[in-house]
Design an enzyme around this catalytic site. Structure first.
Site, PDB file in Angstrom:
ATOM      1  CB  CYS A   1      -0.991  -0.001   1.154  1.00 28.85           C
ATOM      2  SG  CYS A   1      -0.260  -0.094   2.792  1.00 28.85           S
TER       3      CYS A   1
ATOM      4  CG  ASP B   1      -8.311   2.567   1.311  1.00 29.97           C
ATOM      5  OD1 ASP B   1      -7.216   1.981   1.155  1.00 29.97           O
ATOM      6  OD2 ASP B   1      -9.120   2.256   2.202  1.00 29.97           O
TER       7      ASP B   1
ATOM      8  CG  HIS C   1      -5.602  -0.717   1.889  1.00 30.08           C
ATOM      9  ND1 HIS C   1      -5.492   0.638   2.178  1.00 30.08           N
ATOM     10  CD2 HIS C   1      -4.494  -1.299   2.401  1.00 30.08           C
ATOM     11  CE1 HIS C   1      -4.380   0.851   2.849  1.00 30.08           C
ATOM     12  NE2 HIS C   1      -3.750  -0.303   2.993  1.00 30.08           N
TER      13      HIS C   1
END
Length: 411
Positions: free
Chosen positions: A135, A310, A312
């Site tokens: 990430c 984000d 993820h």
């Protein structure tokens, strides 16, 4: 109970610069909340009264109303930012003999079970996804990609569904997950191994990410960024180094990457206002950071709420998927006080005039320090050597902000 505009977030009070404190800010550009205030207040009061006067219930309602009332310029800007995520089924990356195993459970649970089983059978010693460890690399890629986009296409560039920009497609393709592309995950991992002793499958921190970006940029001059200056332990920028670059080429594009830790377990309140000021700067290309071992890409804010992408969300590693998903209006929010203190700050200077303007802008910053040269850095009451201070491991940042302010004569 009647609710006021202030209680529901529509107060149009001004800040010290005469700008609405409720404006949305995206990498230095302000956008007002685009809504019919009276209508929103009326609807909110109806919902509040029906819920027994609960402001909390109302705030949930307003958040939903707000989703449909973003300023169109704001949404266009957000959608035009580049956003990268976890990818699956890319060209395998061999594990290191003494590194993490691709079969670790925390890597497998985030992937499609069929992908995980297939990889366990056919490539048990290779990574074909970065789920669980990539990430920070992805948010570093996002920061770099937006810097390159601005350097080549300009800050005013906007994505247009009816008009594909071939230059931007080329920029995005540079981040495709293949060893042949200059800014691929594969090459970030390779540089992480060479420069930061990071093995495949190990989580990168801001320091390893910034070193990888610097080296990859230097190896690919066609990216539009002439130099990448890295400060891995603080936000110290040295005038003599920057001035030397502009002496050789006045209109150089310089990417500054500054790794900082602004607290122990959470960001010290002393720095909160300056984090917003960094994102409010027209030279900002965002901040990579977020939560411990869970990096996010911050590109703006509203009041005390930071806006972020984000990474993820696993997606297939194909050029079609990359082009389809790198632009989105699906952003998230986090209160600035919940931000992890370790982060990587990105600033793009396009020419000597930008350097002079930005230097003046951050003169009184509590985070960024403009020093004459490295000789100005002294380690008072500390046994660490200068080399150790400038090159710490990812989990050993040194907050030199207050010390550098004293060197500059700042309060």
């Amino acid at each position: 109970m009647e609710l006021s505009q202030k209680e529901i977030g529509l107060d149009r009070s001004k800040d010290d610069n005469g700008l609405s404190s409720n404006d949305y800010v995206v990498l230095g550009i302000h956008y007002p909340i685009d809504s019919d205030d009276d209508k929103v207040v009326e609807l909110a009061n109806k919902r509040s009264n029906s819920a027994g006067g609960s402001i909390g219930m109302f705030q949930q309602f307003f958040n939903k109303v707000e989703e449909f009332d973003y300023h169109p310029g704001f949404l266009s800007d957000v959608i035009s930012r580049i956003h990268f995520t976890y990818r699956t089924k890319f060209i395998p990356i061999a594990r290191s003999d003494d590194g993490p195993s691709p079969l670790r459970i925390n890597f497998l649970i985030g992937d499609n079970p069929f992908n995980a089983i297939e990889n366990a059978i056919y490539n048990p010693n290779c990574f074909n996804t970065d789920i669980g460890w990539g990430c920070m690399i992805r948010t570093g890629q996002s920061l770099l990609a937006n810097a390159i986009q601005i350097a080549i296409l300009g800050r005013e560039f906007r994505v247009n569904d009816g008009d594909v920009n071939e230059q931007e497609r080329k920029i995005i393709s540079w981040f495709m997950d293949t060893p042949d592309e200059p800014f691929s995950l594969h090459n970030f991992v390779k540089k992480g191994c060479e420069l930061s002793s990071k093995k495949p499958g190990e989580w990168f921190g801001p320091a390893a990410t910034s070193r990888s970006i610097q080296s990859l940029v230097e190896q690919f001059p066609d990216c539009g960024i002439d130099r990448c200056i890295v400060s891995v332990s603080s936000a110290d920028i040295f005038k003599d180094e920057i001035n030397d670059i502009f002496k050789n080429k006045r209109y150089s594009n310089i990417l500054l990457l500054m790794g900082v830790k602004l607290g122990v377990d959470k960001v010290n309140e002393y720095y909160l206002k300056d984090i917003r000021k960094i994102l409010e700067s027209r030279y900002s290309v965002g901040i990579s950071g977020g939560r411990p071992s869970s990096s996010l890409y911050f590109f703006g804010y509203q009041d005390d709420t930071l806006l972020y992408f984000d990474p993820h969300k696993p997606q297939p590693s194909t050029i079609e998927s990359l082009l389809e998903t790198c632009h989105t209006d699906n952003f998230d929010k986090i209160n600035i006080s919940d931000m992890d203190p370790s982060m990587l700050i990105g600033v793009l200077l396009q020419g000597e005039d930008d350097w002079q303007s930005w230097s003046n802008e951050v003169f009184d910053s509590k985070i960024i320090n403009i020093l004459n040269s490295r000789n100005d850095v002294t380690i008072a009451e500390d046994s660490m050597s200068l080399e150790e201070t400038l090159e710490p491991p990812d989990n050993e940042y040194v907050d030199l902000g207050p010390m550098s302010q004293q060197l500059n004569g700042s309060p």
